[in-house]
Design a protein around this motif. Sequence first.
Motif, short mmCIF file in Angstrom:
data_model
loop_
_atom_site.label_atom_id
_atom_site.label_comp_id
_atom_site.label_asym_id
_atom_site.label_seq_id
_atom_site.Cartn_x
_atom_site.Cartn_y
_atom_site.Cartn_z
N SER A 43 0.81 -1.22 0.00
CA SER A 43 0.00 0.00 0.00
C SER A 43 0.84 1.26 0.00
O SER A 43 0.65 2.16 0.80
CB SER A 43 -0.98 0.02 1.17
OG SER A 43 -0.33 0.20 2.38
N LYS B 220 -1.08 4.50 -0.66
CA LYS B 220 -1.80 5.02 0.50
C LYS B 220 -0.83 5.64 1.51
O LYS B 220 -1.14 6.66 2.13
CB LYS B 220 -2.58 3.87 1.15
CG LYS B 220 -3.64 4.30 2.13
CD LYS B 220 -4.82 4.89 1.42
CE LYS B 220 -5.76 5.56 2.39
NZ LYS B 220 -6.75 6.39 1.68
N GLU C 129 0.00 9.21 0.88
CA GLU C 129 -0.98 10.23 1.27
C GLU C 129 -0.74 10.71 2.70
O GLU C 129 -1.20 11.78 3.08
CB GLU C 129 -2.40 9.65 1.16
CG GLU C 129 -2.79 9.37 -0.26
CD GLU C 129 -4.09 8.59 -0.35
OE1 GLU C 129 -4.84 8.56 0.63
OE2 GLU C 129 -4.34 8.01 -1.42
N ARG D 277 -4.07 12.47 -3.28
CA ARG D 277 -4.00 11.14 -3.90
C ARG D 277 -2.75 11.12 -4.73
O ARG D 277 -2.39 12.11 -5.37
CB ARG D 277 -5.23 10.91 -4.78
CG ARG D 277 -5.21 9.62 -5.57
CD ARG D 277 -5.69 8.46 -4.75
NE ARG D 277 -5.86 7.26 -5.58
CZ ARG D 277 -4.90 6.35 -5.79
NH1 ARG D 277 -3.71 6.51 -5.25
NH2 ARG D 277 -5.14 5.29 -6.53
#
Lengths: 373, 141
Positions: free
Chosen positions: A54, A57, A60, A331
Amino acid sequence: METATIAPPIKSEEYFINMGPQHPATHGVLRLLLTLDGEIIKKVEPDLGYIHRSIEKMCERNSYQQIIHLTDRLDYLSSHINNEAVCLAVEAALGVEVPERVKVVRTILDELIRISSHCLWWGVMGMDLGALTSYFYAFRDREMINDIFEETCGARLTMNYNVPGGLMHDIHPNFVARTREFLAHFKTKLPEYDRLLTDNVIFQKRTKGVGVLSRQDAIAFGASGPVGRASGYSCDVRVHHPYSALPKVTFKEALRTEGDSFARYQVRIQEMWESVAIIEQLIDAIPEGPHQVATDAVIKLPKGEFYQKVETARGELGVFIISTGTKNPYRLKFRSPGFSNLSLLNHIAVGGKIGDLVATMATLDLVIPDIDR
Amino acid sequence: MSYFTEIYHGVKTLLTGMRVTGRYFITSGKSAITQQYPDNRASLKMFDRFRGEVVMLHDENNEHSCTGCQKCELACPNGSIEIIWDRGVDPETGKKKKFIDKHIYHLGMCTQCGLCVQACPSNAIVWAQKFRKTRSTTEPS
């Protein structure tokens, strides 16, 4: 006398076999679900997710300086180029112009790591097809590049040398001498690669006409890098959208039209020559100047969307940032070359044998952390 | 291509490859290109910039230059650095000042990215070149 019973006709059935996730030929944790009829491949289904971390993610949550060290872990064989992609995107968003010295050093390091990546690929490809010697010769030459990186950047693989606005340190005083020494060494070794593997009759028989990809399919599947170029699809980002010091150098894009495994092999060998040529044009005249321009300690990108693409050793890496004006991206999406190149595996492997699948996968040059992220 | 020509070409290319390996077999001698790592441990020197682990420098009076500003803690992406601080009174000026109690570095979480050393304004933490984090039971600590 008893009459002989007639044997029923042999029924052939399709069956499944797992290739991976721990298979030496997949170079990582990639699981391929093969549907076979005898030894003929009917279907290849890649099953991903074994090393999904990830990273998108995690980006972010991190600041723009911290994102860069995560991109080392995407395609770890071209980590410097990944770092540069994020840096270029952030610099373009901030409107920062980096010094000429930074641009030149970045491009030299890019090409060095491209050679290093192709060296590893060449060695491992030989090993996949049963020639262990190539592995040791490739690693001998790759070791010199790793030393250059270790001395200048502080790490051999995950160097994290780029920062938004320049480089973390200035180059090491030995950098230029070491790079020249490597180029002189490598130019004598590349013809040896050809004599050892390219001309070998067994190698040619196993790669020629295997895993043929047409130009239309290469474009349709989004193939990039050497895979696309071996099918005659001119897709080198360095040529079409040059970045850093690339507008200053001249080099030929490696192109083939056959589209088979051997063509992909030849494209990469030629790319090593081109990388040597690019470094030779830049190494003698690294401009003086600062190695960094000052940026804010907390980088806040303006509101908007930013995209930057670079050519890694495997193909086109895109970084897409959506910013809402805060210190973290809203994002962040990576368009990784390995994912698109894997998607065409089913298309080109069907109808071949398992041995051909190994050769095809070796020339696709997949790096699994790049696919899974 | 006729059958015999193909055999001839095959043998020729194999011999060309064998010549490369054969030359190395004869000429390389004992000059191995690999490092015999555990044997050369005493003489092995890493490059100055090599990122092994983060250490806090102490001078001869066992004092460091960390001010407890927490910039390294903020710069770290993985939370490898933890700073426990307290407020005290500066003995020279008599004003309230931040004092560092503990600077904890979790090696297990560190990815050796180098951002903390870059962020440190007082050069209190630097990179050590030590890369071997284990010890054999037969070795003295």
